[in-house]
Design an enzyme around this catalytic site. Structure first.
Site, PDB file in Angstrom:
ATOM      1  CE1 TYR A  52      24.162   8.981  32.056  1.00  0.00           C
ATOM      2  CE2 TYR A  52      22.556   8.103  30.632  1.00  0.00           C
ATOM      3  CZ  TYR A  52      22.630   8.985  31.609  1.00  0.00           C
ATOM      4  OH  TYR A  52      21.902   9.824  32.126  1.00  0.00           O
ATOM      5  CD  GLU A  54      26.230   8.743  36.016  1.00  0.00           C
ATOM      6  OE1 GLU A  54      26.534   8.036  36.887  1.00  0.00           O
ATOM      7  OE2 GLU A  54      25.143   9.500  35.973  1.00  0.00           O
ATOM      8  CG  ASP A 198      31.751  33.961  33.493  1.00  0.00           C
ATOM      9  OD1 ASP A 198      31.898  33.280  32.455  1.00  0.00           O
ATOM     10  OD2 ASP A 198      30.579  33.846  34.114  1.00  0.00           O
ATOM     11  CE  LYS A 227      27.420  32.969  26.360  1.00  0.00           C
ATOM     12  NZ  LYS A 227      27.030  33.571  27.720  1.00  0.00           N
ATOM     13  NE  ARG A 233      23.205  27.166  23.549  1.00  0.00           N
ATOM     14  CZ  ARG A 233      22.906  28.415  22.868  1.00  0.00           C
ATOM     15  NH1 ARG A 233      23.094  28.887  21.591  1.00  0.00           N
ATOM     16  NH2 ARG A 233      23.043  29.240  23.668  1.00  0.00           N
TER      17      ARG A 233
END
Ligand code: PLP
Length: 425
Positions: A52, A54, A198, A227, A233
């Site tokens: 973790y 954050e 984008d 992509k 991803r």
């Protein structure tokens, strides 16, 4: 010796193994897909998933970040170098939350976003009605010219000056032509709007120098990493320094909790790969392949939106073939050629059974295919369309065998190992 996965969950192991075989035996022509390298998948599959973190490097809410900070900083530094930007946030979970974070940074609920209309090639997150981005914000949309299939800049300017959007977004999911960032910049300045590029689809082409960069023009750049960039991803938001604090705050704590550190590591690996000469050649070959495929299709009498392609993507309008995109995409899937049906601009049919078929070359170019294979693929698509119209399953089965045989000469990265791991041999 069976692997842990095989032992713990043979069902999932088997399905992964079969998916490795499916990817090897078929051609992934979906333009948003790619085959990540074994190195990228090794990072994605690492125990960095356990941590973790954050916050951001040097400013975390949990201890034990000595190494995670270095991983994230490497990803950030490489993103800045590859894309020539002042700031990069590598934490967005995917392209959709990246775009939502950008809006959260600059807009209040009800403010106006202007993007390309979904049926014209835009993305859901550009203010489409069914998306949270069109429900919490007000989406207004431009399209393409009917004759040319290219962005209608008269309409973009007219709409921008009338609607005064806070954000103008360019880019999309079914755009076969280069994006004219300079003209979007001019219009954004005239309308006093922020320009968001984008580049989810074309990031790999931009990184490889095969598509102009938005960096000199856009206030903010949003991209996926899976992509054409060929990574895990994930997503990144890049910007001028001026917007760094607002964007970072919008991603965390605004929208997300802990970053996916295994993905961050894989993004760092991806960007290292993207900085190589090999990747430049890859980006050029994606386009050369798209050209070769488009030419073959044009010769076979297919109608391509905008008459061709400048990038990795081809949008076929099947109206003149008397068959729908859905029927063709399902028939081609049976023939081992994996595509998706798509609306074409000014489509007379409904989005769930539209007139278009969207194809692209990023994944098959990763496998090493070149122009000669593209011409073969084009002929198979033509045969597949004719077979789909006649319900000729024998032809589809013959193409499927030929596709599988071709696939054997062009291995999918990591597929052999994953099929072995999964089946435990
Ligand atoms: C793919 C895509 C997205 C969304 O990315 P996900 O990772 O699927 O959420 C956003 N914008 C554009 C232009 C895209 O092509």
């Amino acid at each position: 010796m069976p692997t842990d996965l095989q032992q713990v969950d043979p069902e999932i192991a088997e399905l992964i193994s079969l998916e490795a075989r499916r990817q090897s035996d078929t051609l992934a022509l979906i333009p948003s897909e790619n085959h990540a390298s074994a190195a990228v998948m090794a990072a994605t599959g690492s125990l960095l998933t356990n941590k973790y973190s954050e916050g951001y490097p040097g400013r975390r809410y949990y201890e034990g970040q000595q190494l995670i900070d270095r991983v994230e900083q490497l990803a950030i530094d490489r993103a800045k170098a590859v894309f020539g930007v002042e700031h990069a946030n590598v934490q967005p979970y995917s392209g959709s939350p990246a775009n939502l974070a950008i809006y959260f940074a600059f807009l209040k609920p009800g403010d106006t976003i202007m993007g390309m209309a979904l049926p014209m090639g835009g993305h859901l997150t550009h203010g489409a009605e069914v998306s949270i981005t069109g429900s919490f914000f007000r989406g207004v949309h431009y399209g393409v010219q009917k004759e040319t299939g290219r962005v209608d800049f008269d309409q973009v300017r007219e709409l921008a000056l009338r609607e005064r959007p806070r954000v103008i977004i360019c880019g999309g999911t079914a755009i076969p032509r280069q994006i004219d960032f300079a003209t979007f910049r001019e219009i954004a300045d005239e309308a006093d709007a922020l320009l968001v590029a984008d580049i989810a689809h074309i990031a790999g082409l931009v990184a490889g120098g095969a598509h102009p960069s938005p960096a000199p023009y856009a206030d903010v750049i949003s991209t996926t990493t899976h992509k054409t960039l060929r990574g895990p991803r994930g997503a990144m938001i890049m910007s001028r320094e001026q917007h760094a604090a607002a964007l970072d705050k919008a991603v965390f704590p605004g929208l997300q909790g802990g970053p996916h550190n295994h993905t961050t590591a894989a993004i760092a690996v991806t960007l290292k790969e993207a900085a190589t000469e090999d990747f430049k050649r890859y980006a050029q070959q994606i386009i050369a392949n798209a050209w070769a495929l488009a030419e073959t299709l044009l010769e076979a009498g297919f109608d391509l939106v905008s008459g061709g392609t400048d990038n990795h993507l081809i949008l076929i309008d099947l109206s003149n073939k008397d068959v729908t995109g859905k029927v063709v995409s399902q028939a081609l899937d049976r023939a081992g050629i994996v595509t998706n049906f798509n609306t074409v601009p000014f489509d007379k049919r409904r989005p769930f059974n539209p007139s278009g078929l969207r194809i692209g070359t990023p994944a098959i170019t990763t496998r090493g295919m070149k122009e000669a294979e593209m011409r073969q693929v084009g002929r198979w698509i033509n045969d597949g369309v004719e077979a789909a119209k006649k319900g000729d399953e024998a032809t589809l089965a013959r193409i499927r065998d030929d596709v599988r045989e071709l696939g054997q000469s062009f291995p999918v990265p990591g597929a052999a190992a994953q099929s072995r791991i999964a089946s435990g041999v």
